[in-house]
Design a protein around this motif. Structure first.
Motif, PDB file in Angstrom:
ATOM      1  N   SER A  90     -12.925   1.878 -14.817  1.00  0.00           N
ATOM      2  CA  SER A  90     -12.709   0.440 -14.658  1.00  0.00           C
ATOM      3  C   SER A  90     -12.269  -0.201 -15.967  1.00  0.00           C
ATOM      4  O   SER A  90     -12.907   0.027 -17.010  1.00  0.00           O
ATOM      5  N   PRO A  91     -11.216  -1.012 -15.943  1.00  0.00           N
ATOM      6  CA  PRO A  91     -10.813  -1.739 -17.152  1.00  0.00           C
ATOM      7  C   PRO A  91     -11.899  -2.723 -17.574  1.00  0.00           C
ATOM      8  O   PRO A  91     -12.690  -3.197 -16.749  1.00  0.00           O
ATOM      9  N   GLN A  92     -11.947  -3.035 -18.862  1.00  0.00           N
ATOM     10  CA  GLN A  92     -12.989  -3.920 -19.371  1.00  0.00           C
ATOM     11  C   GLN A  92     -12.914  -5.310 -18.760  1.00  0.00           C
ATOM     12  O   GLN A  92     -13.918  -5.988 -18.598  1.00  0.00           O
ATOM     13  N   GLY A  93     -11.720  -5.749 -18.418  1.00  0.00           N
ATOM     14  CA  GLY A  93     -11.567  -7.093 -17.857  1.00  0.00           C
ATOM     15  C   GLY A  93     -11.946  -7.197 -16.397  1.00  0.00           C
ATOM     16  O   GLY A  93     -11.945  -8.301 -15.832  1.00  0.00           O
ATOM     17  N   GLY A  94     -12.294  -6.062 -15.771  1.00  0.00           N
ATOM     18  CA  GLY A  94     -12.692  -6.090 -14.380  1.00  0.00           C
ATOM     19  C   GLY A  94     -11.552  -6.036 -13.395  1.00  0.00           C
ATOM     20  O   GLY A  94     -11.763  -6.192 -12.186  1.00  0.00           O
ATOM     21  N   GLU A  95     -10.307  -5.846 -13.868  1.00  0.00           N
ATOM     22  CA  GLU A  95      -9.180  -5.757 -12.944  1.00  0.00           C
ATOM     23  C   GLU A  95      -9.248  -4.443 -12.157  1.00  0.00           C
ATOM     24  O   GLU A  95      -9.964  -3.522 -12.510  1.00  0.00           O
ATOM     25  N   LEU A  96      -8.454  -4.386 -11.109  1.00  0.00           N
ATOM     26  CA  LEU A  96      -8.339  -3.146 -10.353  1.00  0.00           C
ATOM     27  C   LEU A  96      -7.379  -2.204 -11.062  1.00  0.00           C
ATOM     28  O   LEU A  96      -6.403  -2.631 -11.681  1.00  0.00           O
ATOM     29  N   THR A  97      -7.652  -0.918 -10.954  1.00  0.00           N
ATOM     30  CA  THR A  97      -6.696   0.071 -11.453  1.00  0.00           C
ATOM     31  C   THR A  97      -5.546   0.180 -10.463  1.00  0.00           C
ATOM     32  O   THR A  97      -5.657  -0.271  -9.305  1.00  0.00           O
ATOM     33  N   PRO A  98      -4.414   0.775 -10.838  1.00  0.00           N
ATOM     34  CA  PRO A  98      -3.314   0.958  -9.886  1.00  0.00           C
ATOM     35  C   PRO A  98      -3.727   1.724  -8.637  1.00  0.00           C
ATOM     36  O   PRO A  98      -3.201   1.460  -7.552  1.00  0.00           O
ATOM     37  N   VAL A  99      -4.664   2.668  -8.774  1.00  0.00           N
ATOM     38  CA  VAL A  99      -5.142   3.405  -7.598  1.00  0.00           C
ATOM     39  C   VAL A  99      -5.863   2.455  -6.653  1.00  0.00           C
ATOM     40  O   VAL A  99      -5.607   2.436  -5.439  1.00  0.00           O
TER      41      VAL A  99
END
Length: 492
Positions: A90-99
């Protein structure tokens, strides 16, 4: 000391090595994104990535990631590796990954219970899988969703795979994946971290034993209560027993994981070689052109990443796929006792009865050797199960054959699911040799085979059904490689 990287943190569990990785992650590290489903390796809800330190073509350290079902992964098998859960990507900013974005965009999630497993399998595909639709679909062949149906998940997989063309064109694949948000930046540090961890482990072992890691001196040690490889059967059947016992971990040992051709033409395998190691081997693919298709019938990608050849043999299942495969090749086993003494034993002599082995209590299976099909010989493996993939066989069979000018010059056949042990069909094989290849010959061989087998009715079918399946599979072996000769035999 058991230690490994869990996501971006070094951990040193004090639990027994036979504990499951799933329970450690959920109940001791409180990372609950990984779900508990079947606890038998079937559903894929508990899928994690396991990273192994290797070297690339230039000699640089790299980490190779594979998907594994953590419910069947012994905690000890994580030692020295990088374990990645859904929280770890998980990115630190809480965004979704491309998957994750692809799954959302294609409507691939409803209740969400299976989603972390799909996410991890597809992330593993992005970290190293071939950018083809077939490879993408194969990456999720061990994951089950009961809500959406698979078309939405297949569309998400195809969307991701199409985007991986840019990954393959990038100067450095991992760097591209980090920049695109597939995995966090700490993945770039993992080769160096695991290399340092390995050096620390080697130094620790050398200090305690006066030798080097992996030296054969360990052969003199008393046999552990359980020898544990991939754990894909033992942790299903005897999880509580394994947890309570001391175990000797065999998975991933370099001296037990190899595939090589000897000067005499025989091929040798280390006992801890996995099914996926076999399937990926260029050497074996050159000797068995249909190998990838045959071994695709063995469970799923996460299980093939864990299951070992020796484990399949000593499990003594009457329908063990690898056992049936290697019985037709007349494989020979190397057994080693606690004193380091070795003996050779044909695989065909390993089984004394149902779940009974021709092996002393202190003997371990260390190597397997066999002669691959020679010029003019063909090999075939057939399996019938309720599902084509991710299922155990009702009946399976393998054959090594040589046919010249319409005559069956050589035949070696095996069958599973038709007796208390995996069977080499000695009488049927002998009957076929020297006979004209024809439908009449195969029908007669089928009758001989009926005298060699003793199937029972169970959840996989009635005894009569299994007898019928074996008759059909004997024909299938020859139809796969000699359809024209069989067709011509009807005209003679």
């Amino acid at each position: 000391m058991l230690q490994f990287y869990l996501n971006d943190q070094l951990v040193r569990p004090t639990l027994r090595a036979g504990s499951t990785l799933l329970d450690y992650v959920r109940y001791h590290q409180h990372l609950t994104g990984t779900k508990i489903g079947c606890r038998e390796g079937d559903c894929g809800a508990c899928t994690m990535l396991v990273g192994e330190l290797q070297t690339d073509a230039t000699g640089q350290p790299v980490v190779r990631y594979q998907s594994m079902t953590s419910c069947l992964t012994p905690l000890g098998n994580a030692h020295g590796r990088h374990i990645v859960t859904v929280e770890g990507i998980s990115p630190q900013g809480g965004e979704l990954t491309p998957v994750q974005q692809a799954i959302v965009a294609e409507g691939g999630t409803q209740c969400g219970f299976c989603t972390p497993g799909f996410v991890m399998s597809l992330t593993g595909h992005c970290l190293g899988g071939t950018a083809t639709a077939e490879a993408g679909r194969a990456a999720i062949d061990g994951n089950i969703c009961r809500c959406t149906g698979y078309k939405s998940l297949e569309r998400a997989t195809d969307r991701l795979t199409a985007g991986l063309a840019a990954r393959d064109a990038a100067p450095e694949q991992l760097g591209w994946l980090v920049e695109q948000g597939f995995v966090p930046a700490y993945f770039r540090q993992m080769p160096a971290r695991l290399a340092a961890l390995r050096a620390e482990t080697v130094a620790d072992v050398a200090a305690r034993t006066g030798g080097q890691l992996g030296e054969p001196a360990e052969a003199a040690a008393p046999l552990a209560a359980y020898l544990l490889g991939g754990g894909t059967d033992l942790l299903v059947q005897r999880a509580d027993d394994v947890l309570a016992a001391e175990v000797q971990l065999l998975y991933g040992q370099a001296e037990r994981c190899f595939i090589r051709e000897e000067a005499d033409g025989r091929i040798r395998l280390g006992s801890a070689t996995t099914v996926e190691d076999l399937r990926a081997s260029e050497l074996l693919q050159s000797r068995f052109p249909r190998l990838r298709r045959h071994l695709k019938l063995v469970s799923s990608t996460p299980i093939r990443n864990m299951a070992t050849v020796a484990g399949n043999f000593v499990n003594a299942s009457p329908i063990g796929d690898l056992t049936i495969f290697f019985l037709a090749l007349d494989a020979e086993l190397t057994l080693q006792n606690a004193a380091g003494q070795r003996r050779q034993l044909p695989l065909r002599e390993l089984y004394r009865g149902y779940k009974q082995l021709n092996r002393q209590p202190d003997e371990q299976l260390t190597e397997i050797s066999f002669r691959p099909p020679a010029a003019g010989e063909v090999f075939n493996f057939e399996k019938v199960s309720k599902r084509t993939h991710l299922d155990i066989a009702s009946v399976n069979s393998a054959a090594r054959l040589r046919v010249a000018e319409g005559i069956i010059e050589a035949a070696e056949l095996s069958a599973g699911g038709v007796g208390p042990t995996p069977l080499y069909l000695a009488q049927t094989s002998a009957f076929l040799r020297g006979r004209v290849l024809s439908a009449d010959t195969l029908r007669a061989a089928g009758e001989v085979a009926q005298q060699e087998i003793s199937p029972i009715a169970d959840a996989r079918g009635t005894a009569e059904y299994k007898r019928l399946l074996l008759r059909q599979l004997l024909f299938a072996h020859f139809l796969e490689h000699f359809p024209q000769q069989l067709a011509l035999s009807h005209l003679v």
